[in-house]
Design a protein around this motif. Structure first.
Motif, mmCIF file in Angstrom:
data_model
loop_
_atom_site.group_PDB
_atom_site.id
_atom_site.type_symbol
_atom_site.label_atom_id
_atom_site.label_comp_id
_atom_site.label_asym_id
_atom_site.label_seq_id
_atom_site.Cartn_x
_atom_site.Cartn_y
_atom_site.Cartn_z
ATOM 1 N N GLY A 12 -4.604 2.523 -8.021
ATOM 2 C CA GLY A 12 -4.330 4.131 -7.049
ATOM 3 C C GLY A 12 -4.152 5.583 -7.556
ATOM 4 O O GLY A 12 -4.230 5.177 -9.139
ATOM 5 N N GLY A 13 -4.099 5.939 -6.852
ATOM 6 C CA GLY A 13 -4.249 7.972 -7.667
ATOM 7 C C GLY A 13 -2.916 8.168 -8.292
ATOM 8 O O GLY A 13 -2.193 7.379 -7.798
ATOM 9 N N PHE A 14 -3.245 9.382 -8.793
ATOM 10 C CA PHE A 14 -1.787 9.566 -9.291
ATOM 11 C C PHE A 14 -0.666 10.171 -8.579
ATOM 12 O O PHE A 14 -0.954 11.207 -7.536
ATOM 13 C CB PHE A 14 -2.567 11.244 -10.235
ATOM 14 N N GLY A 15 0.362 9.495 -8.924
ATOM 15 C CA GLY A 15 1.567 9.576 -8.651
ATOM 16 C C GLY A 15 1.464 9.284 -6.934
ATOM 17 O O GLY A 15 2.080 9.231 -5.926
ATOM 18 N N ALA A 16 0.075 7.979 -7.024
ATOM 19 C CA ALA A 16 0.986 7.033 -5.709
ATOM 20 C C ALA A 16 2.469 5.773 -5.214
ATOM 21 O O ALA A 16 2.619 5.473 -4.519
ATOM 22 C CB ALA A 16 -0.208 6.028 -5.895
ATOM 23 N N GLY A 17 3.020 5.932 -6.840
ATOM 24 C CA GLY A 17 4.350 5.122 -6.758
ATOM 25 C C GLY A 17 3.059 3.520 -7.761
ATOM 26 O O GLY A 17 4.634 2.246 -7.979
ATOM 27 N N LYS A 18 2.672 3.395 -8.423
ATOM 28 C CA LYS A 18 2.703 1.904 -9.454
ATOM 29 C C LYS A 18 3.222 1.618 -9.772
ATOM 30 O O LYS A 18 3.642 0.336 -9.997
ATOM 31 C CB LYS A 18 1.428 2.103 -9.256
ATOM 32 N N THR A 19 3.838 2.772 -10.456
ATOM 33 C CA THR A 19 5.134 1.999 -11.684
ATOM 34 C C THR A 19 6.374 1.774 -10.945
ATOM 35 O O THR A 19 7.366 1.045 -11.323
ATOM 36 C CB THR A 19 5.310 3.495 -12.628
ATOM 37 N N THR A 20 6.775 2.460 -9.969
ATOM 38 C CA THR A 20 7.519 2.533 -9.099
ATOM 39 C C THR A 20 7.984 0.886 -8.142
ATOM 40 O O THR A 20 8.447 -0.184 -8.247
ATOM 41 C CB THR A 20 8.308 3.119 -7.573
ATOM 42 N N LEU A 21 6.133 0.491 -7.891
ATOM 43 C CA LEU A 21 6.100 -0.910 -7.191
ATOM 44 C C LEU A 21 7.022 -2.173 -8.699
ATOM 45 O O LEU A 21 7.127 -2.878 -8.151
ATOM 46 C CB LEU A 21 4.526 -1.010 -6.484
ATOM 47 N N VAL A 22 6.103 -1.793 -10.001
ATOM 48 C CA VAL A 22 5.746 -2.743 -10.629
ATOM 49 C C VAL A 22 7.309 -3.040 -10.842
ATOM 50 O O VAL A 22 7.996 -4.231 -11.047
ATOM 51 C CB VAL A 22 4.834 -2.321 -12.101
ATOM 52 N N GLY A 23 7.970 -1.630 -11.405
ATOM 53 C CA GLY A 23 9.373 -2.081 -11.319
ATOM 54 C C GLY A 23 10.024 -2.250 -10.064
ATOM 55 O O GLY A 23 11.654 -2.918 -10.848
ATOM 56 N N SER A 24 9.738 -2.486 -9.506
ATOM 57 C CA SER A 24 11.190 -2.680 -7.561
ATOM 58 C C SER A 24 10.817 -4.331 -8.008
ATOM 59 O O SER A 24 11.965 -5.255 -7.715
ATOM 60 C CB SER A 24 10.418 -2.428 -7.021
ATOM 61 N N VAL A 25 9.695 -5.004 -8.354
ATOM 62 C CA VAL A 25 9.101 -6.245 -8.389
ATOM 63 C C VAL A 25 9.746 -7.053 -9.147
ATOM 64 O O VAL A 25 9.289 -8.151 -9.181
ATOM 65 C CB VAL A 25 8.215 -5.888 -7.428
ATOM 66 N N SER A 26 9.633 -6.928 -10.645
ATOM 67 C CA SER A 26 9.536 -7.549 -11.760
ATOM 68 C C SER A 26 10.545 -7.838 -12.216
ATOM 69 O O SER A 26 11.658 -7.485 -11.867
ATOM 70 C CB SER A 26 9.062 -6.819 -12.936
ATOM 71 N N GLU A 27 10.926 -9.186 -12.824
ATOM 72 C CA GLU A 27 11.563 -10.307 -12.786
ATOM 73 C C GLU A 27 12.619 -9.411 -14.106
ATOM 74 O O GLU A 27 13.019 -9.994 -14.974
ATOM 75 C CB GLU A 27 11.912 -11.291 -13.081
ATOM 76 N N ILE A 28 11.747 -9.596 -14.731
ATOM 77 C CA ILE A 28 12.162 -8.145 -16.558
ATOM 78 C C ILE A 28 12.273 -7.158 -16.582
ATOM 79 O O ILE A 28 11.426 -6.559 -15.761
ATOM 80 C CB ILE A 28 11.246 -9.230 -17.710
ATOM 81 N N PRO A 29 12.439 -5.956 -17.604
ATOM 82 C CA PRO A 29 12.826 -4.613 -16.712
ATOM 83 C C PRO A 29 11.508 -4.413 -17.456
ATOM 84 O O PRO A 29 10.430 -5.237 -18.412
ATOM 85 C CB PRO A 29 13.796 -4.873 -18.386
ATOM 86 N N PRO A 30 10.286 -3.888 -16.736
ATOM 87 C CA PRO A 30 9.117 -3.431 -16.755
ATOM 88 C C PRO A 30 8.644 -2.435 -18.405
ATOM 89 O O PRO A 30 9.677 -2.111 -18.520
ATOM 90 C CB PRO A 30 8.586 -2.961 -15.265
ATOM 91 N N LEU A 31 7.986 -3.390 -19.062
ATOM 92 C CA LEU A 31 7.227 -1.846 -19.499
ATOM 93 C C LEU A 31 6.481 -1.262 -19.131
ATOM 94 O O LEU A 31 5.534 -1.213 -18.508
ATOM 95 C CB LEU A 31 6.004 -3.332 -20.805
ATOM 96 N N SER A 32 6.902 0.142 -19.335
ATOM 97 C CA SER A 32 6.761 1.214 -18.897
ATOM 98 C C SER A 32 5.936 2.136 -19.415
ATOM 99 O O SER A 32 7.010 2.664 -21.076
ATOM 100 C CB SER A 32 7.482 2.188 -17.794
ATOM 101 N N GLY A 97 -6.758 -9.974 -8.239
ATOM 102 C CA GLY A 97 -7.097 -8.929 -7.529
ATOM 103 C C GLY A 97 -6.356 -8.163 -7.896
ATOM 104 O O GLY A 97 -5.709 -8.140 -8.918
ATOM 105 N N THR A 98 -6.241 -6.859 -6.733
ATOM 106 C CA THR A 98 -5.991 -5.667 -6.690
ATOM 107 C C THR A 98 -5.025 -5.253 -5.795
ATOM 108 O O THR A 98 -5.446 -5.360 -4.471
ATOM 109 C CB THR A 98 -6.545 -4.947 -7.092
ATOM 110 N N ILE A 99 -4.272 -4.512 -6.055
ATOM 111 C CA ILE A 99 -3.603 -3.433 -5.193
ATOM 112 C C ILE A 99 -4.123 -1.979 -4.960
ATOM 113 O O ILE A 99 -3.613 -1.888 -6.030
ATOM 114 C CB ILE A 99 -1.701 -3.331 -5.406
ATOM 115 N N VAL A 100 -4.358 -1.444 -4.230
ATOM 116 C CA VAL A 100 -4.402 -0.436 -4.434
ATOM 117 C C VAL A 100 -3.968 0.445 -3.760
ATOM 118 O O VAL A 100 -3.920 0.268 -2.620
ATOM 119 C CB VAL A 100 -6.072 0.178 -3.592
ATOM 120 N N LEU A 101 -2.426 1.003 -4.147
ATOM 121 C CA LEU A 101 -1.399 1.538 -3.723
ATOM 122 C C LEU A 101 -1.742 3.263 -3.079
ATOM 123 O O LEU A 101 -2.340 4.091 -3.610
ATOM 124 C CB LEU A 101 -0.496 1.909 -4.072
#
Length: 184
Positions: A12-32, A97-101
């Motif tokens: 998705g675009g800059f600032g759409a929340g991609k890092t936030t989505l990955v972090g909210s659902v990952s069972e491990i501390p996400p690599l960012s 597949g892809t999620i376009v946020l």
């Protein structure tokens, strides 16, 4: 038994929340690979509507979700700025597949991701990240604005919320499975 990996891209675009989505659902501390925005981004990154954004992804985000002993989802978040798009081909290789946020405050920043995955025939869904204070639109209004075909699911979500993010992932997996040829 080693579980089968299932690769999913969050784009998705800059600032759409991609890092936030990955972090909210990952069972491990996400690599960012978040880095602080510096003066080097002045005149390069469009920060309009993103007054509180202080960091940006410079390579990828990575998270994991164990579905069962047979399947593990690997989530790869793409960087949103144009200068990092050269990585998208490598990140997308092998994805089911892809999620376009999408951020309704900056819909125009979504076109590049939609075009990228359409051209490569990678199944995708559009997930509208419902930011606080952002304009609210129906799925049909978003579809029309983004010129997305009817076959592409559009879902509303809050990328900060684990359950909301899980619903988006479930919708993507179902869509990708329906779009894939049946394997014997």
């Amino acid at each position: 038994m080693i579980p089968d990996p299932v690769k999913i891209i969050v784009a998705g675009g800059f600032g759409a929340g991609k890092t936030t989505l990955v972090g909210s659902v990952s069972e491990i501390p996400p690599l960012s690979t978040e880095e602080v925005l510096t003066e080097a981004s002045d005149g390069v990154d469009d920060l309009s509507g993103l007054d509180r954004k202080k960091t940006t992804t410079v390579a990828l985000d990575f998270g994991r979700i164990t579905i069962s002993t047979r399947h593990v989802l690997y989530l790869f978040g793409t960087p949103g700025q144009e200068r990092f798009w050269f990585m998208w081909d490598d990140l997308a290789r092998g994805a089911i597949g892809t999620i376009v946020l999408v951020d309704t405050r900056r819909l125009e920043s979504s076109f590049a991701a939609i075009d990228f995955f359409e051209r490569r025939k990678i199944p995708f869904i559009v997930a509208v990240n419902c930011f606080d204070g952002a304009p609210r639109y129906s799925a049909d209004e978003v579809r029309e604005a983004l010129v997305v075909p009817d076959r592409v699911p559009i879902v509303m979500c809050d990328a900060r919320d684990r359950d909301s993010s899980k619903i988006v992932l479930i919708r993507l997996v179902k869509h990708a499975m329906a779009a894939s040829p049946v394997r014997a």
